[in-house]
Scaffold this active site. Structure first.
Site, PDB file in Angstrom:
ATOM      1  N   VAL A  11       0.831  -1.209   0.000  1.00 55.38           N
ATOM      2  CA  VAL A  11       0.000   0.000   0.000  1.00 55.38           C
ATOM      3  C   VAL A  11       0.865   1.259   0.000  1.00 55.38           C
ATOM      4  O   VAL A  11       0.621   2.200  -0.758  1.00 55.38           O
ATOM      5  CB  VAL A  11      -0.962  -0.015   1.213  1.00 55.38           C
ATOM      6  CG1 VAL A  11      -1.584   1.346   1.452  1.00 55.38           C
ATOM      7  CG2 VAL A  11      -2.043  -1.051   0.977  1.00 55.38           C
ATOM      8  N   THR A 122      -5.430  -0.394   7.408  1.00 60.56           N
ATOM      9  CA  THR A 122      -6.769  -0.812   7.827  1.00 60.56           C
ATOM     10  C   THR A 122      -6.767  -0.945   9.345  1.00 60.56           C
ATOM     11  O   THR A 122      -6.060  -1.797   9.895  1.00 60.56           O
ATOM     12  CB  THR A 122      -7.118  -2.166   7.158  1.00 60.56           C
ATOM     13  OG1 THR A 122      -7.029  -1.984   5.744  1.00 60.56           O
ATOM     14  CG2 THR A 122      -8.502  -2.647   7.551  1.00 60.56           C
ATOM     15  N   LEU A 153      -7.405  -0.255  -2.632  1.00 64.41           N
ATOM     16  CA  LEU A 153      -6.814  -0.826  -3.847  1.00 64.41           C
ATOM     17  C   LEU A 153      -6.769  -2.340  -3.769  1.00 64.41           C
ATOM     18  O   LEU A 153      -6.672  -2.926  -2.699  1.00 64.41           O
ATOM     19  CB  LEU A 153      -5.414  -0.257  -4.097  1.00 64.41           C
ATOM     20  CG  LEU A 153      -4.307  -0.467  -3.056  1.00 64.41           C
ATOM     21  CD1 LEU A 153      -3.718  -1.855  -3.144  1.00 64.41           C
ATOM     22  CD2 LEU A 153      -3.224   0.577  -3.261  1.00 64.41           C
ATOM     23  N   LEU A 253     -18.512 -13.324  -7.148  1.00 67.90           N
ATOM     24  CA  LEU A 253     -19.370 -14.511  -7.185  1.00 67.90           C
ATOM     25  C   LEU A 253     -18.648 -15.636  -7.921  1.00 67.90           C
ATOM     26  O   LEU A 253     -19.254 -16.368  -8.691  1.00 67.90           O
ATOM     27  CB  LEU A 253     -20.705 -14.183  -7.865  1.00 67.90           C
ATOM     28  CG  LEU A 253     -21.712 -13.380  -7.041  1.00 67.90           C
ATOM     29  CD1 LEU A 253     -22.993 -13.132  -7.841  1.00 67.90           C
ATOM     30  CD2 LEU A 253     -22.068 -14.078  -5.721  1.00 67.90           C
ATOM     31  N   CYS A 263      -5.625  -9.416   3.056  1.00 71.41           N
ATOM     32  CA  CYS A 263      -6.662  -8.561   3.652  1.00 71.41           C
ATOM     33  C   CYS A 263      -7.886  -9.318   4.174  1.00 71.41           C
ATOM     34  O   CYS A 263      -8.213  -9.213   5.353  1.00 71.41           O
ATOM     35  CB  CYS A 263      -7.096  -7.494   2.651  1.00 71.41           C
ATOM     36  SG  CYS A 263      -5.807  -6.282   2.356  1.00 71.41           S
TER      37      CYS A 263
HETATM   38  P1  NAD Z   1       3.201  -4.645   3.973  1.00 74.51           P
HETATM   39  O1  NAD Z   1       3.597  -5.615   5.014  1.00 74.51           O
HETATM   40  O2  NAD Z   1       3.430  -4.954   2.532  1.00 74.51           O
HETATM   41  O3  NAD Z   1       3.961  -3.249   4.262  1.00 74.51           O
HETATM   42  C1  NAD Z   1       4.108  -2.663   5.525  1.00 74.51           C
HETATM   43  C2  NAD Z   1       5.467  -1.996   5.554  1.00 74.51           C
HETATM   44  O4  NAD Z   1       5.545  -1.158   6.704  1.00 74.51           O
HETATM   45  C3  NAD Z   1       6.633  -2.990   5.666  1.00 74.51           C
HETATM   46  O5  NAD Z   1       7.543  -2.788   4.593  1.00 74.51           O
HETATM   47  C4  NAD Z   1       7.262  -2.668   7.030  1.00 74.51           C
HETATM   48  O6  NAD Z   1       8.663  -2.853   7.062  1.00 74.51           O
HETATM   49  C5  NAD Z   1       6.878  -1.211   7.187  1.00 74.51           C
HETATM   50  N1  NAD Z   1       6.883  -0.701   8.568  1.00 74.51           N
HETATM   51  C6  NAD Z   1       6.368  -1.280   9.678  1.00 74.51           C
HETATM   52  N2  NAD Z   1       6.547  -0.471  10.746  1.00 74.51           N
HETATM   53  C7  NAD Z   1       7.163   0.644  10.302  1.00 74.51           C
HETATM   54  C8  NAD Z   1       7.595   1.851  10.928  1.00 74.51           C
HETATM   55  N3  NAD Z   1       7.406   2.069  12.217  1.00 74.51           N
HETATM   56  N4  NAD Z   1       8.202   2.780  10.170  1.00 74.51           N
HETATM   57  C9  NAD Z   1       8.393   2.573   8.849  1.00 74.51           C
HETATM   58  N5  NAD Z   1       8.010   1.450   8.200  1.00 74.51           N
HETATM   59  C10 NAD Z   1       7.387   0.502   8.923  1.00 74.51           C
HETATM   60  O7  NAD Z   1       1.665  -4.317   4.231  1.00 74.51           O
HETATM   61  P2  NAD Z   1       0.570  -3.830   3.160  1.00 74.51           P
HETATM   62  O8  NAD Z   1       0.021  -4.985   2.427  1.00 74.51           O
HETATM   63  O9  NAD Z   1       1.087  -2.665   2.411  1.00 74.51           O
HETATM   64  O10 NAD Z   1      -0.586  -3.352   4.158  1.00 74.51           O
HETATM   65  C11 NAD Z   1      -0.462  -2.157   4.913  1.00 74.51           C
HETATM   66  C12 NAD Z   1      -1.828  -1.786   5.444  1.00 74.51           C
HETATM   67  O11 NAD Z   1      -2.716  -1.488   4.366  1.00 74.51           O
HETATM   68  C13 NAD Z   1      -2.517  -2.890   6.248  1.00 74.51           C
HETATM   69  O12 NAD Z   1      -3.254  -2.321   7.283  1.00 74.51           O
HETATM   70  C14 NAD Z   1      -3.429  -3.527   5.233  1.00 74.51           C
HETATM   71  O13 NAD Z   1      -4.542  -4.133   5.822  1.00 74.51           O
HETATM   72  C15 NAD Z   1      -3.875  -2.313   4.430  1.00 74.51           C
HETATM   73  N6  NAD Z   1      -4.303  -2.620   3.062  1.00 74.51           N
HETATM   74  C16 NAD Z   1      -3.613  -3.514   2.303  1.00 74.51           C
HETATM   75  C17 NAD Z   1      -4.022  -3.758   1.007  1.00 74.51           C
HETATM   76  C18 NAD Z   1      -3.286  -4.748   0.135  1.00 74.51           C
HETATM   77  O14 NAD Z   1      -3.841  -5.120  -0.893  1.00 74.51           O
HETATM   78  N7  NAD Z   1      -2.091  -5.190   0.494  1.00 74.51           N
HETATM   79  C19 NAD Z   1      -5.146  -3.101   0.472  1.00 74.51           C
HETATM   80  C20 NAD Z   1      -5.811  -2.185   1.267  1.00 74.51           C
HETATM   81  C21 NAD Z   1      -5.376  -1.948   2.579  1.00 74.51           C
END
Ligand code: NAD
Length: 452
Positions: A11, A122, A153, A253, A263
């Site tokens: 994200v 989230t 996304l 569906l 997610c």
């Molecule tokens: P991810 O694990 O790919 O990325 C998270 C990143 O944050 C990691 O690279 C980690 O090293 C970094 N991080 C953690 N703590 C940190 C800090 N204190 N300072 C700097 N960097 C730090 O996760 P993601 O899939 O991108 O998901 C992130 C959020 O977005 C979640 O809450 C997820 O539910 C939500 N989300 C994800 C998607 C998806 O499709 N992946 C879609 C919508 C929402």
């Protein structure tokens, strides 16, 4: 306006790159210094259509950079966005918010006056207020705003979704937060993407309610598929016909091995836990979680039954990512189905167009293949687990020549049973047992207990 993105994962990276494409100055930071080093060298790190081009263009234009220096990047930012992970907490299914709160503590000493802190992760209702309290405690006297901006996304179409969202949800706490958030999304106004401006808690809840609803829809059609198998029906026809009703819609569906990914599983668990915590049980989602968790076992039994005996069999698995067009394998069905087949005595060869590198870290004793045909070499069965386009038009003659057996188990229904049978395969799919149930089974309008 200068933006700093905390967390450069799926994200953070996609939204950071896309905000720079809107014309903002964006710095993405991450605690993973190896990740930042590779991003600085222009490595895209995740498989997302169109992301490489946008990233290169905006880095070259000087609008997009990557840094390990969280303090420095936050000190310059007008808007700091949190895009850190919120995985399931072990045991109770609650969202683990510790990364969000840690990020709040980390940025607080460096925030400039007037900064807006936006949570893209989230998070459950109440989290943004807690982030606000944390920062206020660390920096008494700092003038700042918080906003909730959950991300919708879809991996595999992330850039497209970010650039052309169905809607943008923004939870605000004060006027300035709202103004800055409107400015952040002004580039989308030409595309007339609706902005839903609401409270922090509504915004937080909208994200969970949306994902839970979609997960429930998938679970519903999976159970309809089970019924189709018993009555000799065809779930594809049923799903298409119900999806043509505008009130229902055709999306989500598609029957299969159950929802997975980074997610839906964690968000449904967190939604259930939040409902319980607030005394408003979410029984529909509780059941969806339960049904979905049981589905992997059902799929393994389906494969085992088709193989007759799993012991000593050689199986080719096509597709490891939890869905096509991504390299993400988090909570992918492949990670549960492959070990179960191995435990039952099968050897597994696997192929995926993008996710093999990530799957290698999660799976043992798998032979990795560089094409679907190489995976099928000498296999008793081919199991299709992800509906990549690359698997939709396989050269069936070539596949048959490569295989030792004739069994195809297609858990994504990407082929037509009649065509596969005509091509000489024993074809097993989901919810399409057409012709397998005798008319006699429906005597008195009900299938009898002794039926096939
Ligand atoms: P991810 O694990 O790919 O990325 C998270 C990143 O944050 C990691 O690279 C980690 O090293 C970094 N991080 C953690 N703590 C940190 C800090 N204190 N300072 C700097 N960097 C730090 O996760 P993601 O899939 O991108 O998901 C992130 C959020 O977005 C979640 O809450 C997820 O539910 C939500 N989300 C994800 C998607 C998806 O499709 N992946 C879609 C919508 C929402």
């Amino acid at each position: 306006m200068k933006l700093t993105m905390i967390g450069a994962g799926y994200v953070g990276l996609v939204s950071g790159v896309c905000f720079s494409e809107y014309g903002f100055d964006v710095t993405c930071v991450d605690v993973d210094t190896d990740r930042i080093g590779r991003l600085q060298r222009g490595e895209v790190l995740i498989y997302e259509a169109g992301l490489d081009e946008l990233m290169a263009r905006n880095m070259q234009a000087g609008r997009l950079s990557f840094s390990e220096d969280i303090g420095g990047a936050v000190a310059e930012a007008d808007v700091v966005l949190l895009a850190v992970g919120t995985p399931s907490r072990r045991g109770d299914g609650e969202a683990d918010l510790s990364y969000v709160y840690a990020a709040g503590r980390q940025i607080a000493p460096h925030l400039k006056q007037g900064a807006v802190v936006v949570t893209k992760s989230t998070v459950v209702p109440g989290t943004n207020r807690q982030v606000r309290r944390i920062i206020a405690e660390e920096r008494p006297g700092l003038d700042f705003s918080v906003a909730s901006n959950p991300e919708f996304l879809r991996e595999g179409a992330a850039v497209e979704d970010f650039m052309h969202p169905n809607r943008v949800v923004i939870g605000v706490h004060d006027q300035r937060g709202e103004e800055v958030m409107r400015a952040l999304y002004r580039p989308l106004s030409l595309r007339e993407a609706p902005l839903v401006i609401t409270t922090l808690e509504n915004a937080e809840l909208i994200k969970y309610a949306a994902n839970s609803f979609l997960a429930m829809k998938v679970t519903f059609i999976n159970e309809v598929a089970d019924l189709c198998e018993q009555i000799g029906g065809d779930v594809q026809v049923v799903a298409q016909a119900i999806g043509l009703d505008n009130r229902i819609g055709a999306k989500f569906l598609h029957p299969g091995p159950g929802y997975g990914g980074s997610c839906f599983p964690k968000d449904t668990r967190a939604f259930v836990a939040t409902g319980n915590r607030f005394g408003a049980r979410q029984r529909l989602i509780e059941t969806a979680v339960e049904v979905n968790e049981a589905r992997i076992g059902t799929m393994v039994r389906k494969i085992a039954e088709a193989l007759e005996t799993t012991e000593g069999k050689s199986v080719a698995v096509l597709g490891l990512a939890f869905k096509p067009n991504t390299d993400d394998v988090r909570e992918a069905p492949s990670l549960a189905i492959i070990p179960a087949l191995q435990a039952a005595g099968a050897t597994v060869r696997a192929h995926d167009p993008a996710a093999m590198e990530r799957a290698r870290n999660e799976l043992e004793d798998v032979e990795w293949s560089d094409s679907p045909y190489a995976a099928a070499e000498g296999a008793d069965a081919v199991i299709i687990l992800t509906e990549w386009n690359a698997y939709r038009a396989l050269d069936l003659e070539r596949l048959k020549t490569a295989m030792a057996g004739r069994l195809i188990v297609d858990l994504r229904n990407i082929y037509k049973p009649q065509e596969m049978q005509a091509a000489g395969f024993t074809y097993v799919s989901v919810g399409r047992a057409v012709g397998r149930v005798a008319e006699a089974d429906f005597a008195h309008g009900r299938r009898q207990e002794s039926g096939a």
